[in-house]
Design a protein around this motif. Structure first.
Motif, PDB file in Angstrom:
ATOM      1  N   GLU A  65       0.820  -1.207   0.000  1.00 43.94           N
ATOM      2  CA  GLU A  65       0.000   0.000   0.000  1.00 43.94           C
ATOM      3  C   GLU A  65       0.856   1.260   0.000  1.00 43.94           C
ATOM      4  O   GLU A  65       0.439   2.313  -0.488  1.00 43.94           O
ATOM      5  CB  GLU A  65      -0.912  -0.012   1.234  1.00 43.94           C
ATOM      6  CG  GLU A  65      -1.807   1.189   1.370  1.00 43.94           C
ATOM      7  CD  GLU A  65      -2.624   1.179   2.647  1.00 43.94           C
ATOM      8  OE1 GLU A  65      -3.458   2.095   2.815  1.00 43.94           O
ATOM      9  OE2 GLU A  65      -2.428   0.267   3.487  1.00 43.94           O
ATOM     10  N   PHE A  66       2.070   1.146   0.529  1.00 44.25           N
ATOM     11  CA  PHE A  66       2.955   2.303   0.655  1.00 44.25           C
ATOM     12  C   PHE A  66       4.078   2.294  -0.378  1.00 44.25           C
ATOM     13  O   PHE A  66       5.093   2.966  -0.198  1.00 44.25           O
ATOM     14  CB  PHE A  66       3.522   2.369   2.074  1.00 44.25           C
ATOM     15  CG  PHE A  66       2.513   2.807   3.089  1.00 44.25           C
ATOM     16  CD1 PHE A  66       2.351   4.143   3.412  1.00 44.25           C
ATOM     17  CD2 PHE A  66       1.689   1.878   3.698  1.00 44.25           C
ATOM     18  CE1 PHE A  66       1.397   4.550   4.336  1.00 44.25           C
ATOM     19  CE2 PHE A  66       0.733   2.265   4.626  1.00 44.25           C
ATOM     20  CZ  PHE A  66       0.581   3.608   4.949  1.00 44.25           C
ATOM     21  N   ALA A  67       3.881   1.551  -1.453  1.00 48.93           N
ATOM     22  CA  ALA A  67       4.867   1.562  -2.530  1.00 48.93           C
ATOM     23  C   ALA A  67       5.033   2.979  -3.064  1.00 48.93           C
ATOM     24  O   ALA A  67       4.055   3.682  -3.316  1.00 48.93           O
ATOM     25  CB  ALA A  67       4.426   0.628  -3.650  1.00 48.93           C
ATOM     26  N   GLY A  68       6.262   3.413  -3.209  1.00 51.99           N
ATOM     27  CA  GLY A  68       6.530   4.760  -3.712  1.00 51.99           C
ATOM     28  C   GLY A  68       6.561   5.828  -2.649  1.00 51.99           C
ATOM     29  O   GLY A  68       6.840   6.987  -2.952  1.00 51.99           O
ATOM     30  N   SER A  69       6.291   5.468  -1.381  1.00 52.37           N
ATOM     31  CA  SER A  69       6.252   6.490  -0.327  1.00 52.37           C
ATOM     32  C   SER A  69       7.601   7.171  -0.148  1.00 52.37           C
ATOM     33  O   SER A  69       7.658   8.352   0.209  1.00 52.37           O
ATOM     34  CB  SER A  69       5.806   5.862   0.999  1.00 52.37           C
ATOM     35  OG  SER A  69       6.636   4.763   1.352  1.00 52.37           O
ATOM     36  N   GLY A  70       8.688   6.445  -0.414  1.00 53.55           N
ATOM     37  CA  GLY A  70      10.008   7.046  -0.272  1.00 53.55           C
ATOM     38  C   GLY A  70      10.332   8.070  -1.334  1.00 53.55           C
ATOM     39  O   GLY A  70      11.311   8.812  -1.201  1.00 53.55           O
ATOM     40  N   ASP A  71       9.507   8.128  -2.383  1.00 51.76           N
ATOM     41  CA  ASP A  71       9.709   9.096  -3.459  1.00 51.76           C
ATOM     42  C   ASP A  71       8.462   9.950  -3.701  1.00 51.76           C
ATOM     43  O   ASP A  71       8.289  10.514  -4.787  1.00 51.76           O
ATOM     44  CB  ASP A  71      10.094   8.363  -4.752  1.00 51.76           C
ATOM     45  CG  ASP A  71      11.487   7.770  -4.681  1.00 51.76           C
ATOM     46  OD1 ASP A  71      12.410   8.486  -4.258  1.00 51.76           O
ATOM     47  OD2 ASP A  71      11.660   6.577  -5.031  1.00 51.76           O
ATOM     48  N   ALA A  72       7.606  10.052  -2.695  1.00 48.92           N
ATOM     49  CA  ALA A  72       6.344  10.782  -2.860  1.00 48.92           C
ATOM     50  C   ALA A  72       6.565  12.228  -3.275  1.00 48.92           C
ATOM     51  O   ALA A  72       5.823  12.773  -4.100  1.00 48.92           O
ATOM     52  CB  ALA A  72       5.528  10.723  -1.565  1.00 48.92           C
ATOM     53  N   GLY A  73       7.597  12.873  -2.722  1.00 49.34           N
ATOM     54  CA  GLY A  73       7.859  14.264  -3.078  1.00 49.34           C
ATOM     55  C   GLY A  73       8.226  14.424  -4.543  1.00 49.34           C
ATOM     56  O   GLY A  73       7.847  15.409  -5.191  1.00 49.34           O
ATOM     57  N   MET A  74       8.958  13.455  -5.089  1.00 47.49           N
ATOM     58  CA  MET A  74       9.291  13.498  -6.514  1.00 47.49           C
ATOM     59  C   MET A  74       8.060  13.202  -7.373  1.00 47.49           C
ATOM     60  O   MET A  74       7.896  13.783  -8.455  1.00 47.49           O
ATOM     61  CB  MET A  74      10.410  12.502  -6.831  1.00 47.49           C
ATOM     62  CG  MET A  74      11.777  12.883  -6.306  1.00 47.49           C
ATOM     63  SD  MET A  74      12.379  14.515  -6.826  1.00 47.49           S
ATOM     64  CE  MET A  74      12.231  14.410  -8.607  1.00 47.49           C
ATOM     65  N   LEU A  75       7.204  12.327  -6.908  1.00 42.34           N
ATOM     66  CA  LEU A  75       5.973  12.042  -7.649  1.00 42.34           C
ATOM     67  C   LEU A  75       5.070  13.270  -7.673  1.00 42.34           C
ATOM     68  O   LEU A  75       4.349  13.498  -8.645  1.00 42.34           O
ATOM     69  CB  LEU A  75       5.255  10.841  -7.030  1.00 42.34           C
ATOM     70  CG  LEU A  75       5.983   9.509  -7.218  1.00 42.34           C
ATOM     71  CD1 LEU A  75       5.320   8.410  -6.398  1.00 42.34           C
ATOM     72  CD2 LEU A  75       6.038   9.113  -8.691  1.00 42.34           C
ATOM     73  N   ASP A  76       5.115  14.088  -6.607  1.00 47.96           N
ATOM     74  CA  ASP A  76       4.403  15.377  -6.632  1.00 47.96           C
ATOM     75  C   ASP A  76       4.866  16.222  -7.818  1.00 47.96           C
ATOM     76  O   ASP A  76       4.066  16.864  -8.502  1.00 47.96           O
ATOM     77  CB  ASP A  76       4.658  16.164  -5.339  1.00 47.96           C
ATOM     78  CG  ASP A  76       3.979  15.575  -4.120  1.00 47.96           C
ATOM     79  OD1 ASP A  76       3.082  14.725  -4.275  1.00 47.96           O
ATOM     80  OD2 ASP A  76       4.357  15.976  -2.994  1.00 47.96           O
TER      81      ASP A  76
END
Length: 227
Positions: A65-76
């Motif tokens: 469920e938290f896949a990508g959470s470590g790069d959430a700011g870049m996904l923004d």
């Protein structure tokens, strides 16, 4: 610039500095109005999630469920580029002529975007100002600092969702404590973009340059008077 004249102006998409810890796209020091007037371009500045809010890798603590959470700011930032693609023509900009540029930590964001498949095609030129980046945070290191954050807040594996219930001041306090305790360099050891193997498959330029943006012209430089 004036809109409604039918022109398509180049778009300059600014990534602010601050080492992924601080900063703002609306800083008066880098506000884009004068640049837009001088260059007859459309300047876009953005804000996005930073530090513990944008770069805490929670897959170990919370599962898929938290896949990508470590790069959430870049996904923004990727979402902001998608907004530019879909809407910038209304402001006189050309969605087919977008240049991303940034200084210091912002330059590091540009380098990271060059290695992100989701960003491919959303920009066409790139400028890194005093933020050349070869490697990002390793996934295992991102997991270590996230684990320490959870421990500091009294949470255990499987309680990742509990982080969303913690008041911001307490969460930020724990973040600063972890950075001090682990002697974490913000840009290379945690709470900044990491190679998660999904959204960022590899380091931008290690062991070789990412082929995601091999066709994007890139300008590199440094700022002589950077503090």
């Amino acid at each position: 610039p004036a809109v409604g004249d039918g022109r398509k102006r180049p778009v300059m998409f600014w990534c602010h500095g601050g080492g992924f810890a601080t900063g703002s796209g609306s800083s008066p020091v880098t506000e884009g109005a004068n640049l837009a007037k001088r260059g007859d371009v459309v300047v876009v500045t953005i804000n996005h999630r930073l530090n513990v809010l944008g770069f805490t890798s929670l897959e170990e603590a919370g599962g898929p469920e938290f896949a990508g959470s470590g790069d959430a700011g870049m996904l923004d930032i990727v979402f902001a580029l998608e907004w530019v693609r879909d809407n910038i023509a209304r402001f006189g900009g050309d969605p087919g002529n977008v240049m991303i540029f940034g200084q210091s930590g912002g330059g590091r964001k540009v380098a990271t975007l060059l290695a992100m498949p989701k960003a491919k095609g959303l920009f066409h030129r790139a400028v890194i100002e005093s933020g050349a980046t070869v490697r990002l945070v390793e996934s295992a290191q991102g997991t270590r600092v996230a684990r320490e954050l959870m421990t500091t807040l009294g949470l255990t594996r499987g309680q990742a969702r509990e982080l969303q219930k913690i008041p911001l001041d307490k969460l930020m306090g724990a973040y600063f404590e972890v950075v001090r305790k682990m002697n974490v360099d913000q840009m290379t050891q945690g709470f900044s973009p990491l190679v998660d193997g999904i959204f960022i498959p590899q380091h931008p330029f290690h062991p070789v340059a990412s082929n995601v943006s091999a066709d994007v012209p890139l300008m590199l430089g440094s700022t002589r008077t950077e503090l």
